[in-house]
Design a protein around this motif. Structure first.
Motif, short mmCIF file in Angstrom:
data_model
loop_
_atom_site.label_atom_id
_atom_site.label_comp_id
_atom_site.label_asym_id
_atom_site.label_seq_id
_atom_site.Cartn_x
_atom_site.Cartn_y
_atom_site.Cartn_z
N HIS A 76 7.71 -5.53 -4.10
CA HIS A 76 8.81 -4.66 -4.54
C HIS A 76 10.09 -5.48 -4.69
O HIS A 76 10.31 -6.45 -3.95
CB HIS A 76 9.01 -3.47 -3.60
CG HIS A 76 9.36 -3.79 -2.19
ND1 HIS A 76 10.66 -3.89 -1.76
CD2 HIS A 76 8.59 -4.02 -1.09
CE1 HIS A 76 10.68 -4.15 -0.47
NE2 HIS A 76 9.44 -4.25 -0.02
N ASP A 137 12.21 -9.61 2.39
CA ASP A 137 11.48 -8.36 2.19
C ASP A 137 12.08 -7.70 0.96
O ASP A 137 13.11 -7.06 1.04
CB ASP A 137 11.62 -7.49 3.43
CG ASP A 137 11.03 -6.10 3.25
OD1 ASP A 137 10.28 -5.90 2.29
OD2 ASP A 137 11.33 -5.22 4.09
N ASP A 194 3.78 -8.14 1.17
CA ASP A 194 4.97 -7.44 1.67
C ASP A 194 4.96 -7.31 3.19
O ASP A 194 5.37 -6.30 3.74
CB ASP A 194 5.03 -6.05 1.00
CG ASP A 194 6.32 -5.31 1.31
OD1 ASP A 194 7.30 -5.97 1.70
OD2 ASP A 194 6.32 -4.07 1.18
ZN LIG Z 1 8.97 -4.57 2.03
#
Ligand SMILES: [Zn+2]
Length: 400
Positions: A76, A137, A194
């Motif tokens: 993401h 992240d 992730d």
């Molecule tokens: Zn993440």
């Protein structure tokens, strides 16, 4: 050190891509597209065509050996809400001395606070400048995927599976996979990149539900209240006490589920409680729901005249259900770890992932790590060597 991969990472974290849970649009913030468009340009330079759809999801495909299963990769582009992602100034520590790291803005981090840091003595780390998160992240995941694609493009002699890539917005506000189109993606199975440690293949998420408890009391002037007043807030507190105390998040870990009171509002006349319910085990989650029903009837008995309305809604499900039936993604990843002489763990995730939704939309998708830690805050950091290990793992998974 693979300078090119690290440079990618450093380039991506400098783009502010924070999502916004209060925005009704999709993607929730237009600035996420700044990174998605940058990725599209970089893919074009690699000779890989891509498409950004109306929801800000980027799909791309690198052709591979015909006849092999297309394998998907996802990360993401957005960053968390808890900490600013604007003007991120990543600092590379080339040879960490094992001591206190001065981040800047009065913040520092040390192995006393974060014991995990000790094992990176003598290695390279990327840290923040103390005033923002790092955004590893999930830009570490994005950089890993881009590096793997660049590698296969640069080495056409190395045979690999067809690779389907998708970069999604808004994971941090839980809307990432809302518009994910498994058909357009085209992968038989996939991996979200992730997580934190590169030595874990995660495929168990919570089953999730939410509960709303609406309480109607009876407001009367307190001077004349005797025998008549029913204070909705008092009833609300009684309701919370009627639930099993040890199932609050602060008492649970591992495979233990919880009921978490996330919000309450009210006055004498009416009060509302908002809970989230989590458990890896569907049957145990059903038991938690029964506990709510029992609390309702017990409290109604204790406070005759109060009206309690209980609504429980399911949200996401444990992807293990899907991966137990379609284990190819797990087998393929475990085989790659073995080839590299690594033994992966599989710890249950105490949350959800976009992969859970992908899995239920028809694309079984466990989660892999990125080599970054302390997500969502100023103490976030990346281990450069673990980041590079992760690139090797993903490459190995994709080999023909
Ligand atoms: Zn993440």
């Amino acid at each position: 050190m693979n300078q090119e991969s690290l440079n990618r990472f450093l380039r991506y974290v400098r783009v502010d891509t924070q999502s916004d849970e209060n925005s009704p649009t999709c993607p929730s913030t237009a600035k996420q597209l700044n990174l998605t468009k940058m990725l599209q340009q970089e893919l074009a330079v690699l000779g890989i065509e891509s498409e950004i759809d109306e929801f800000g999801v980027l799909y791309a495909k690198l052709h591979g050996e015909p006849g092999l299963d297309p394998i998907g990769l996802n990360s993401h582009v957005d960053t968390a809400l808890e900490c600013s992602g604007k003007d991120v100034k990543p600092q590379v520590i080339e040879c960490y001395d094992g001591g206190v790291i001065e981040l800047g803005h009065g913040y520092s981090m040390s192995p006393e606070q974060f014991p995990n840091l000790a094992k990176y003595k003598g290695q390279s780390l990327v840290v923040t400048s103390g005033d923002t998160l790092l955004g590893a992240d999930d830009k570490a995941g994005v950089a890993i995927i881009m590096s793997v694609l660049a590698y296969f493009v640069a080495h056409p002699e190395i045979k690999h599976h067809p690779i389907c890539v998708c970069f999604t917005p808004d994971e941090e506000i839980g809307r990432g996979p809302d518009h994910f189109d498994a058909k357009k993606f085209g992968a038989k199975y996939a991996y979200t990149v992730d997580g934190d440690t590169p030595y874990d293949i995660a495929y168990e998420t919570f089953n999730a539900a939410s509960a709303t408890v609406k309480i109607q009391g009876k407001a009367i002037h307190p001077g004349e209240a005797k025998g008549k007043l029913i204070n909705a807030q008092t009833v609300a507190m009684a309701f919370d006490r009627a639930l099993p105390e040890k199932q609050r998040p602060e008492f649970t870990e591992g495979h233990e589920g919880f009921n978490h009171l996330v919000g309450m509002e009210g006055n004498v006349e009416e009060a509302t409680l908002h809970y989230i319910l989590r458990n890896h085990d569907q049957a145990k989650l059903a038991q938690q729901k029964e506990d709510f029903a029992k609390a309702k009837s017990d409290v109604e008995q204790a406070y005759p005249g109060a009206k309690i309305e209980l609504t429980i809604t399911d949200s996401y499900r444990n992807m293990k259900e899907v991966l137990d039936v379609h284990p190819e993604a797990l087998e393929k990843a475990r085989e790659a770890f073995r080839k590299l002489g690594l033994t992966p763990t599989s710890k249950p995730i105490r949350g959800g992932t976009d992969g859970a939704t992908f899995s239920f939309k028809g694309c079984p998708t466990p989660n892999l790590g990125t080599g970054s830690y302390n997500h969502h805050g100023r103490f976030e950091y990346l281990s450069v060597s673990e980041f590079e290990t992760m690139i090797e793992i993903v490459k190995t998974i994709l080999l023909a």
